[in-house]
Write an enzyme that holds these catalytic residues in place. Structure first.
Site, PDB file in Angstrom:
ATOM      1  N   GLU A   1      37.185  -3.104  -9.649  1.00 28.98           N
ATOM      2  CA  GLU A   1      37.174  -2.308  -8.427  1.00 28.98           C
ATOM      3  C   GLU A   1      37.366  -3.099  -7.129  1.00 28.98           C
ATOM      4  OE1 GLU A   1      34.062   1.180  -9.098  1.00 28.98           O
ATOM      5  OE2 GLU A   1      33.324  -0.743  -9.826  1.00 28.98           O
TER       6      GLU A   1
ATOM      7  N   ARG B   1      26.423   3.900  -2.868  1.00 28.89           N
ATOM      8  CA  ARG B   1      27.274   2.705  -2.822  1.00 28.89           C
ATOM      9  C   ARG B   1      28.015   2.626  -1.490  1.00 28.89           C
ATOM     10  NH1 ARG B   1      29.469  -1.440  -6.084  1.00 28.89           N
ATOM     11  NH2 ARG B   1      28.126  -0.912  -7.824  1.00 28.89           N
TER      12      ARG B   1
ATOM     13  N   GLU C   1      35.005   9.266 -16.458  1.00 33.17           N
ATOM     14  CA  GLU C   1      33.628   8.805 -16.645  1.00 33.17           C
ATOM     15  C   GLU C   1      32.703   9.982 -16.941  1.00 33.17           C
ATOM     16  OE1 GLU C   1      32.173   6.115 -13.700  1.00 33.17           O
ATOM     17  OE2 GLU C   1      30.084   6.402 -14.285  1.00 33.17           O
TER      18      GLU C   1
END
Ligand SMILES: Cc1cc2nc3c(=O)[nH]c(=O)nc-3n(C[C@H](O)[C@H](O)[C@H](O)COP(=O)(O)OP(=O)(O)OC[C@H]3O[C@@H](n4cnc5c(N)ncnc54)[C@H](O)[C@@H]3O)c2cc1C
Ligand code: FES
Ligand code: FES
Length: 1354
Positions: free
Chosen positions: A1286, A905, A827
């Site tokens: 995920e 997160r 990423e």
């Protein structure tokens, strides 16, 4: 030297006078190759990929550990007149070793264009290929198996895959597809084996019960498979057979830049050459030497290759045993021993069985097919698995040189030090004699390693005892251990003490006390795990003790009986073939067959991936003037750079130039969010692996050799490596995040109990099978550059490359065809490489390529953040949690990268699925001198939830209540609010929970486990059910946007482009399904070529599980626009075809190209004010797992897992189930297996599949059920679907907590109860250490602080 026909061979002249090379003749896919300049240091893999352009065979590790490079070698054995076929690792096979060999690669067995081989077709149609990078290797392992055995059993298939890894699929679909070739497989391949053929009957979408008529349980239809006909295989080249017969005794000589390869044809010649070149390296399988050359920079100027000398391959049965020539491969030795075991009386074969037991878990088949027994002995590795057996059994070795031979006993005098033996320089090993055992002798062998398949031993042992006939009095005892010293050792003191003693409890006690004294290890010993290794020496002896007791009793000797509760400790592990069930809701029967949304459609690249035709970045053909780049990186974690000396590197062959910060035309500052990194380190380095510069050369080998010759002087500074060091020195990045709801103080007051605890979670390496790669091609005008990159973030790569080159973004095009896996690792960290390659290409104005080696990739690119969690939890007597105060510390590394979002997160998942009225979470980003950690599937969510499940299990344990009751009691209910004030609507978690309980037969299992645990002292079973709730959206609101571009051409074909990238997750397949439905055309008319920044600009990275949602909606919009434009022509000609309407629109001058854009509405959470919507919606799932732990070794078996996952209305159940299973297996690695070891100085010690173990085929739960929750439409994403990439990963925590449950049962045996700390991963070492017992007590750990450990918990 004379050939058999009496003529002098050219090689003799060559080897003596130093003139040129012989011709190397071999065949590749039936084509004859004559190589006149064979380089002794070149591997078959490089030859195939670079010289022949056969890029189907992949490079995953270059160390024989992943199987991506598997090919089949066939040779004609003249003396047996047999054709031998073997799967081997092309990355280790020297091309020079292939004289008169036929090589078959994945391209040689079939192709999409020509005809698929059933092995290729079945893996694809069974959904066993996601990113596809492992697929050619797996195909070739299966193909080689079928060439040798057209009707294999499942056990053969499983064995064939011991040397293959896949990071995407979770393995189940591969086994399922290949089961159709086996005798158990249910499919006869058209041959009509027992009960008819499924190809005739069909078995698609079996329904599981009458009530659930739309519940399907089959993801593929074996009836679609082409039959397998073994008689149709490619034949062995007849020319090669006659060449082999004619030239079998030729000697050969090949010369390269740095080495000469001498292949003697006779023993005499071999011994003469060894006499002339005492420093020559003998090479047989090259599985050890190959690693030394590649990874330890060894140069062996003279290589002696005696693999085909008859005496070295001979197998002779003597009165004393079986003599194996030193060049016998392990596979061959295994086959001979197996046959001996079948034919000889059992008492004679105890040693053979012990060798076979070690061979079962020795490397993978590809290695065993080439590695020689002599190579294993002569490597003299302290962790050799065979040497302990050979030593305990008293094997005899015949050593030979020009002047004669001598026989030595293989004892502790043979190994003289670390990787040293008593051989004289001119001597070689001729053979080994493995003796028969006697009537009163018992032998056992044990190997304990982190992973069962293809792993290096932690401790390996062999034990042999001989009794005075008819008694239990010990006459002879040999206890041999590997992994306990610099060589394989005999525990002589202990053995001597036990001579003459009776085999009973007293002897056991004395043996343990004595072994604990004798088998000591320095606390700083390489490899660490000191107490564990010491405990193992005792535990393994105990297993031997029990086994021998049983055998003595069977012989009628009067010894104590082994208690029924101890029997399981003596059982030898035999893997069971996994069975699985997949359940999903079938599409309504009346739906048009052209509408494939909701159907288990195969990944659209799967067939190409299985044939090797799919093009990955490094498969792009070489440009004519292309150069290769190798990175120069820091060897220090924290240091000032004093000087860089490139003089030696620049003089090396092939080197074009070095590249450093001064060569940057734009800005050196880089980073995905904050520009807090540099493309090239400037004055200071802040981690090992920090990129300092690069060397560009004509080939990869030249560039890599030169990069190693760059000398850098450092002034070392104190590094911060671990989270604990960062806490102690307050080394944090800002901001420190807090998320708070309710009144914490009041909550703790209300609580009946307050409990505090902590846990550490290790990081994780992405281990995408394809490492990072970039090819940068300058376009020659206006600063334009085109880059082919394996990245999840094309636009981010574009902007950072433009920044470093100092050009506007519109001059840079980034193209991504597909990736061989990403998982978050591609990423942001891919830009470390792409920017450097771009600078080099810009400097030289030539194309430059670099694909990182596996060890470099692991060293440089970071991984999942290690986390440390500290908590205080308040709860009522009922188990209801009323207050939680939790702090998370993440090891962020040397730059911010995406770490703040990852930490956020974690906080947004700190309560997992539980409703807590009063809660506070705090998050700290630890600034350390490790390579920057980054995104990894789950993105901090798993770390947040793992700590939650830990305190939840502590609560249950401290109350003595069943964990599943306490979890259920605390689960959210519909309409409740999260700590970040998001109301839970369409809350399906309770349904998932209940379905999981019933599908797993939880209560029944629990009762059976409790009974099992009462009956077994040394193996314990455990069970756990764990929920997950995963928020879907990027937490950075601006990223929740996507674009698509759709062109319809005049022939009706559609070219679809969107902003997402394909990394195996099936995004392109799903997007084509979406476009097909909206346009109302079959998918065959739609094509996606690649992702590129000049078609869809400003795309967000393909991440956060949201790519189908975002890109799907964008594709839908673009297609709807086009459909609207076509509407008048449809109306005008309702009976016309798609092509008619398109043509009509074209002639009417209507644009047949449209873009679509989508942004997720109403997002925008603010941590400062704890307001705004964080997520578009949540994905839910529940898993229940059962495990069995071997309390003596710490090994565990994954017995069963049941997963119920809410994916809304699945766009493609095959792809979604693939994501669930693949994510689950990756989580299983995270929580139970994968361990990154760092030295206290911050050096990564685990840099390849040899030392870093991801789950293998054998780690799949024996029973695996995956059910997609039915009737669960989601109104917030495309066609009522849900994100799936995920969320399932965390469900593997059920395995971790099942292990913890089993450990609790073991601890109870020692009278220990209540919560205990178990860090993640639950490795064999941690499990064993937690199962406290009489053996662990004898091996206490050294006092922390009194020594420097080999590795530290970062
Ligand atoms: C992926 C992988 C997994 C592995 N797994 C295991 C494992 O599970 N257990 C384990 O014990 N090992 C393991 N190994 C180590 C290795 O495979 C073995 O040591 C193997 O038996 C070496 O044989 P070879 O023929 O390939 O040796 P080579 O690499 O060809 O040679 C090894 C050494 O032996 C010397 N040598 C070979 N033959 C002779 C001879 N006749 N006389 C004198 N010297 C000789 C060579 O000079 C060299 O120093 C593994 C290796 C790899 C790459
Ligand atoms: S590349 Fe050869 S085994 Fe990994
Ligand atoms: S499909 Fe196996 S590694 Fe990706």
């Amino acid at each position: 030297m004379r050939g058999t026909n009496g003529t002098q061979t050219r090689s003799q002249t060559g080897s003596q006078t130093g003139s040129g090379s012989d011709e190397l003749i071999f065949f590749v896919n039936g084509k004859k190759i004559i190589e006149r300049n064979a380089d002794p240091e070149m591997t078959l893999l490089t030859y195939l990929r670079r010289k022949l352009g056969l890029t189907g065979t992949k490079l995953g590790c270059a160390e024989g550990g992943c199987g991506a490079c598997t090919v089949m070698l066939s040779r004609y054995q003249t003396h047996t007149q047999q054709l031998l076929h073997h799967a081997v690792n092309a990355c280790l096979a020297p091309v020079c070793s292939l004289h008169l060999v036929a090589v078959t690669t994945v391209e040689g067995i079939g192709s999409v264009a020509r005809k698929l081989h059933p092995v290729q077709e079945r893996i694809a149609r069974a959904h066993g290929s996601q990113c596809g990078f492992c697929t050619p290797g797996i195909v070739m392992s299966m193909y080689a198996l079928l060439r040798n055995n057209p009707t294999p059993k499942m056990a053969d298939v499983e064995e064939a895959f011991h040397g293959n890894l896949c990071r995407c699929t979770g393995y189940r679909p591969i086994l399922e597809g290949y089961k159709t070739f086996t005798v158990e497989g249910g499919c006869c391949g058209g041959g009509g084996r027992g009960g008819g053929c499924c190809m005739a009957n069909g078995n698609e979408a079996e329904t599981s019960s009458e009530e659930d008529a739309d519940e399907a349980s089959s993801l593929f239809n074996a009836a679609d498979f082409a039959p397998f006909d073994p008689t149709q295989e490619v034949i062995f080249p007849p020319e090669l057979m006659s060449l082999t017969k004619g030239q079998r005794s030729a000697s050969l000589c090949f010369r390269g830049d740095r080495a000469v390869w001498l292949q003697p044809h006779s023993l005499d010649e071999f011994l003469r050459l060894k006499w002339e070149h005492p420093d020559a390296r003998v090479v047989v399988g090259n599985t050890e030497v190959g690693i030394e050359v590649k990874f330890k920079n060894m140069v062996y100027p003279v290589i002696l290759a005696p693999a085909f000398i008859p005496e070295l391959n001979a197998v002779t049965h003597t009165e004393a045993g079986i003599v194996f020539g030193a060049a016998c491969t392990l596979s061959h030795m295994g086959a001979v021993l197996k046959q001996a075991v079948e034919t000889l009386p059992p008492h004679q074969t105890e040693v053979f069985l012990a060798v076979l037991e070690q061979l079962r878990w020795f490397a993978g088949l590809q290695i065993r097919n080439v590695a020689a027994v002599g190579g294993n002995i002569m490597t003299a590795s302290p962790i050799s698995d065979l040497n302990p057996v050979f030593m305990a059994a008293g094997c005899k070795l015949t050593l030979i040189d020009k002047d004669g031979r001598r026989v030595v006993q293989m004892d502790d005098m043979f190994f003289t030090g670390y990787r040293r033996t008593s051989l004289r320089p001119q001597e070689v090993l001729l053979s080994i004699e493995i003796p028969y055992s006697t009537k009163t002798q018992f032998v056992s062998a044990f190997k304990q390693s982190p992973r069962r398949e293809d792993d290096i031993s932690t401790v390996t042992a062999a034990m042999s005892v001989t009794f005075t006939p008819g008694t239990d009095v010990v006459e002879d005892l040999k206890l041999s251990y590997g992994g306990m010293a610099a060589t394989t050792v005999l525990a002589k003191k202990t053995a001597n003490r036990l001579l003459g003693r009776r085999w009973g409890e007293e002897l056991l006690q004395e043996a343990c006390t004595s072994l604990a004294e004798e088998m000591t290890l320095d606390p700083s010993v390489p490899g660490g795990m000191v107490s564990y290794r010491r405990t193992l020496t005792l535990s393994l002896f105990y297993k031997f003790y029990l086994t021998v007791l049983q055998k003595l009793r069977q012989q009628g000797v009067n010894v104590e009986e082994v208690g029924a509760d101890c029997l399981s400790a003596t059982e030898i592990y035999r893997p069971e073939t996994p069975s699985s069930v997949q359940v999903y809701q079938a599409v309504p029967k009346d739906r048009s067959p052209d509408d494939v949304v909701g159907r288990p459609m195969m990944h659209l690249s799967a067939l190409k991936q299985a044939t090797g035709e799919a093009v990955y970045c490094d498969d792009v053909p070489l440009y004519e003037n292309e150069l290769y780049l190798a990175l120069v990186t820091s060897s220090k974690a924290h240091a000032n750079i004093l000087s860089i000396d490139t003089s030696a590197a620049e003089c090396m062959p092939g080197v074009v130039c070095c590249v450093f910060a001064d060569d940057i035309p734009g800005s050196n500052a880089t980073g995905p969010i904050e520009y807090d990194e540099t493309v090239f380190a400037h004055r200071q380095v802040t981690c090992v692996g920090h990129v300092i510069g690069a060397v560009v050369a004509d080939t990869q080998l030249h560039a890599q050799r030169a990069a190693k010759a760059v000398r850098i002087q450092y002034e070392e500074l104190q590094p911060v490596v671990t989270i604990q060091e960062a806490i102690a020195t307050q080394s944090f990045y800002q901001p420190i995040r807090t998320l708070e709801m309710g009144d914490l103080e009041a909550g703790f007051k209300q609580a009946d109990h307050i409990l505090e605890g902590e846990m550490h979670m290790g990081g994780q390496e992405h281990f995408y099978l394809e490492t990072n790669v970039t090819l940068a091609v300058p376009r020659g005008e206006d600063g334009e550059m085109e880059l082919f990159v394996s990245t999840q973030a094309a636009s981010k790569t574009q902007s950072l490359v433009a920044k470093v080159l100092g050009v506007p973004a519109n001059r840079v095009v980034v193209r991504v065809k597909r990736m061989g896996g990403g998982f978050g690792g591609k990423e942001s960290r891919t830009t470390i490489l792409s920017t450097v390659v771009a600078v080099a290409a810009n400097k030289l104005k030539r194309p430059v390529r670099c694909m990182l080696d596996r060890d470099e990739d692991m060293l440089i690119t970071g991984g999942r953040h290690p986390f440390y969690g500290k908590y205080k939890v308040g709860f009522l007597n009922s188990g209801k949690v009323v207050a939680l105060d939790v702090s998370y510390y993440s090891n962020t590394g040397n730059s911010m990268d995406l770490s703040l979002s990852v930490l956020e997160r974690a906080l947004l998942h700190m309560e997992n699925s539980y409703s807590i009225a009063n809660v506070r979470g705090r998050g700290f980003l630890c600034r350390t001198n490790l390579p920057s950690n980054t995104a990894f599937r789950g993105f901090g969510g798993p770390q947040g939830m793992m700590v939650a499940e830990n305190w939840m299990s502590d609560v249950a344990q401290s109350l003595g209540r069943p964990a599943e009751e306490v979890r259920r009691l605390n689960l959210y209910v519909e309409g409740e609010s999260t700590p970040f004030r998001q109301i839970l609507d369409q809350f399906t978690l309770e349904r998932c929970w209940d379905e999981c309980l019933s599908r797993s037969r939880y209560q029944e299992r629990r009762a059976a486990i409790d009974l099992y645990n009462r009956k077994n002292r040394w193996t314990k079973r455990g069970l756990a059910i764990v929920p997950t709730k995963f928020g879907i959206s990027f937490t950075a609101a601006f990223l929740n946007q996507a674009g698509a571009l759709v062109h319809i051409y005049t022939d009706g074909s559609v070219l679809l482009t969107h902003g997402g990238t394909e990394m195996g997750q099936g995004l392109h397949t799903k997007m084509i399904q979406v476009a097909g439905r909206v346009l109302g055309i079959p998918c065959s008319k739609i094509h996606i070529s690649e992702t590129s920044t000049n078609t869809v600009p400003n795309s967000s990275p393909t991440a956060a599980s949201a790519s189908s949602d975002l890109n799907g909606a964008a594709v839908q919009k673009a297609c709807e626009t086009l459909l609207k434009r076509l509407e008048p022509y449809k109306t005008k000609n309702p009976k016309g075809s798609w092509e008619n309407w398109v043509t009509a629109a074209y002639f009417d001058r209507v644009s047949l190209s449209a873009n679509g854009f989508y942004r997720t509405p109403d997002l925008g959470y603010d941590f400062e004010t704890n307001s705004g919507r964080a997520f578009n919606y949540f994905s839910y799932g529940v898993a229940c797992s059962e495990v069995e732990v071997d309390c003596l070794t710490g090994a565990h078996k994954n017995l069963s897992t049941t997963i119920v996952m809410d994916v809304g209305h699945s766009l493609n159940p095959a792809i979604d189930i693939g994501q669930v299973e693949g994510g689950f297996m990756q989580g299983l690695g995270l929580f139970t297996l994968e361990e990154l070891h760092y030295s206290p100085q911050g050096v990564l010690l685990t840099r390849g599949p040899g030392s870093y173990k991801i789950p293998a085929f054998g780690d799949i739960p024996t029973q695996l059920t995956v059910s997609l929750l039915r009737d669960a439409p989601n109104d917030k994403a495309i066609f009522a679907s849900k994100a799936v990439g995920e969320p399932p990963l965390f469900l593997a925590a059920s395995v971790f907590f099942a292990i913890k449950d089993a450990i609790s049962a073991a601890r109870a045996e020692s009278g220990i109860s209540g919560p205990f700390r178990l860090d993640s991963p639950a490795s064999a070492e941690r499990i064993r250490n937690a199962c406290c017992d009489r053996f662990t007590k004898l091996c206490p750990p050294a006092e922390p602080g009194t020594y420097t450990p080999w590795s530290v918990q970062v």
